[in-house]
Design a protein around this motif. Structure first.
Motif, PDB file in Angstrom:
ATOM      1  N   ALA A 186       0.825  -1.216   0.000  1.00  0.00           N
ATOM      2  CA  ALA A 186       0.000   0.000   0.000  1.00  0.00           C
ATOM      3  C   ALA A 186       0.858   1.265   0.000  1.00  0.00           C
ATOM      4  O   ALA A 186       0.322   2.370  -0.041  1.00  0.00           O
ATOM      5  N   GLY A 187       2.177   1.113   0.064  1.00  0.00           N
ATOM      6  CA  GLY A 187       3.064   2.272   0.041  1.00  0.00           C
ATOM      7  C   GLY A 187       3.268   2.935   1.388  1.00  0.00           C
ATOM      8  O   GLY A 187       3.791   4.040   1.466  1.00  0.00           O
ATOM      9  N   HIS A 188       2.895   2.284   2.459  1.00  0.00           N
ATOM     10  CA  HIS A 188       3.040   2.837   3.810  1.00  0.00           C
ATOM     11  C   HIS A 188       4.371   2.365   4.412  1.00  0.00           C
ATOM     12  O   HIS A 188       4.399   1.553   5.344  1.00  0.00           O
ATOM     13  N   THR A 219      10.887  -4.772  -4.216  1.00  0.00           N
ATOM     14  CA  THR A 219      10.147  -3.871  -5.103  1.00  0.00           C
ATOM     15  C   THR A 219      10.075  -2.479  -4.502  1.00  0.00           C
ATOM     16  O   THR A 219      10.302  -1.474  -5.190  1.00  0.00           O
ATOM     17  N   ALA A 220       9.767  -2.383  -3.213  1.00  0.00           N
ATOM     18  CA  ALA A 220       9.681  -1.079  -2.545  1.00  0.00           C
ATOM     19  C   ALA A 220      11.030  -0.364  -2.584  1.00  0.00           C
ATOM     20  O   ALA A 220      11.099   0.847  -2.818  1.00  0.00           O
ATOM     21  N   LYS A 221      12.095  -1.112  -2.378  1.00  0.00           N
ATOM     22  CA  LYS A 221      13.434  -0.518  -2.420  1.00  0.00           C
ATOM     23  C   LYS A 221      13.734   0.020  -3.812  1.00  0.00           C
ATOM     24  O   LYS A 221      14.231   1.139  -3.965  1.00  0.00           O
ATOM     25  N   THR A 222      13.432  -0.756  -4.821  1.00  0.00           N
ATOM     26  CA  THR A 222      13.691  -0.330  -6.203  1.00  0.00           C
ATOM     27  C   THR A 222      12.881   0.897  -6.563  1.00  0.00           C
ATOM     28  O   THR A 222      13.408   1.859  -7.145  1.00  0.00           O
ATOM     29  N   VAL A 223      11.605   0.910  -6.198  1.00  0.00           N
ATOM     30  CA  VAL A 223      10.750   2.058  -6.493  1.00  0.00           C
ATOM     31  C   VAL A 223      11.269   3.302  -5.773  1.00  0.00           C
ATOM     32  O   VAL A 223      11.358   4.389  -6.361  1.00  0.00           O
ATOM     33  N   THR A 224      11.635   3.152  -4.518  1.00  0.00           N
ATOM     34  CA  THR A 224      12.149   4.284  -3.748  1.00  0.00           C
ATOM     35  C   THR A 224      13.430   4.828  -4.367  1.00  0.00           C
ATOM     36  O   THR A 224      13.596   6.039  -4.523  1.00  0.00           O
ATOM     37  N   GLU A 225      14.341   3.947  -4.730  1.00  0.00           N
ATOM     38  CA  GLU A 225      15.585   4.388  -5.358  1.00  0.00           C
ATOM     39  C   GLU A 225      15.308   5.100  -6.674  1.00  0.00           C
ATOM     40  O   GLU A 225      15.926   6.129  -6.975  1.00  0.00           O
ATOM     41  N   ASP A 226      14.387   4.561  -7.474  1.00  0.00           N
ATOM     42  CA  ASP A 226      14.057   5.186  -8.758  1.00  0.00           C
ATOM     43  C   ASP A 226      13.474   6.580  -8.555  1.00  0.00           C
ATOM     44  O   ASP A 226      13.838   7.527  -9.252  1.00  0.00           O
ATOM     45  N   VAL A 227      12.570   6.717  -7.585  1.00  0.00           N
ATOM     46  CA  VAL A 227      11.963   8.017  -7.320  1.00  0.00           C
ATOM     47  C   VAL A 227      13.020   9.017  -6.864  1.00  0.00           C
ATOM     48  O   VAL A 227      13.083  10.154  -7.357  1.00  0.00           O
ATOM     49  N   LEU A 228      13.863   8.608  -5.926  1.00  0.00           N
ATOM     50  CA  LEU A 228      14.886   9.518  -5.422  1.00  0.00           C
ATOM     51  C   LEU A 228      15.907   9.873  -6.502  1.00  0.00           C
ATOM     52  O   LEU A 228      16.370  11.015  -6.574  1.00  0.00           O
ATOM     53  N   THR A 229      16.251   8.933  -7.337  1.00  0.00           N
ATOM     54  CA  THR A 229      17.181   9.214  -8.430  1.00  0.00           C
ATOM     55  C   THR A 229      16.561  10.216  -9.406  1.00  0.00           C
ATOM     56  O   THR A 229      17.228  11.153  -9.853  1.00  0.00           O
ATOM     57  N   ASP A 230      15.276  10.028  -9.730  1.00  0.00           N
ATOM     58  CA  ASP A 230      14.586  10.971 -10.616  1.00  0.00           C
ATOM     59  C   ASP A 230      14.516  12.366 -10.001  1.00  0.00           C
ATOM     60  O   ASP A 230      14.730  13.368 -10.681  1.00  0.00           O
ATOM     61  N   VAL A 231      14.222  12.430  -8.705  1.00  0.00           N
ATOM     62  CA  VAL A 231      14.162  13.730  -8.022  1.00  0.00           C
ATOM     63  C   VAL A 231      15.530  14.397  -8.056  1.00  0.00           C
ATOM     64  O   VAL A 231      15.644  15.589  -8.368  1.00  0.00           O
TER      65      VAL A 231
END
Length: 155
Positions: A42-44, A107-119
């Motif tokens: 759920a992204g929490h 998956t959560a780790k990968t998504v978080t890294e991708d978001v932070l890298t994009d930011v």
């Protein structure tokens, strides 16, 4: 009480009692891992992170019981065969839950890294000096990337 005394006390428990303790620890561990997996999906992430101390304690409890059961396997198989079978089935359930939990964590780790890298990339683009070079094109300063953004890979 010393560690050796605690181990001896566990090993001396009646078969059904030892198996029941292990089953309770196993069920609680599977439950908290299921909660964590649900929260992560759920992204929490923060709420899921708050379950870590409980998950760690329950895992340690279960490992202690599991090791005692391994040491006492011959006795327990004779004295509590049905409980031992339930524990085997419960352990398979734990393995399934752990695999799912690890998949969701990855998956959560990968998504978080991708978001932070994009930011970081976007912030770095905004901070670049816009100037024309000798060829009449806008030059990009490679040193003008984002500063002060870090990615914590310990998720």
């Amino acid at each position: 009480m010393t560690a050796a005394a605690r181990l001896a006390a566990l090993d001396a428990l009646p078969a059904e009692e030892l198996c029941n303790h292990a089953e309770q620890a196993l069920a609680a561990l599977v439950d908290v891992m299921n909660q964590e997996t649900t929260l992560l999906r759920a992204g929490h992430l923060r709420q899921a992170g708050q379950l870590t101390p409980d998950k760690t304690r329950l895992a340690q409890d279960y490992v202690g019981f599991a090791r005692s059961i391994q040491r006492q396997a011959a006795r327990l198989t004779v004295e509590a065969p049905q409980s031992m079978e339930r524990l085997r089935a419960g352990h398979e359930s734990l393995a399934t839950q752990m695999a799912e939990n690890l998949r969701v964590l990855a998956t959560a780790k990968t998504v978080t890294e991708d978001v932070l890298t994009d930011v970081a990339r976007m912030v770095g683009q905004q901070n670049r000096a816009r100037a024309y070079g000798t060829a009449g094109t806008v030059t990009a300063d490679p040193n003008a990337s984002a500063k002060g953004i870090a990615i914590n890979r310990a998720l």
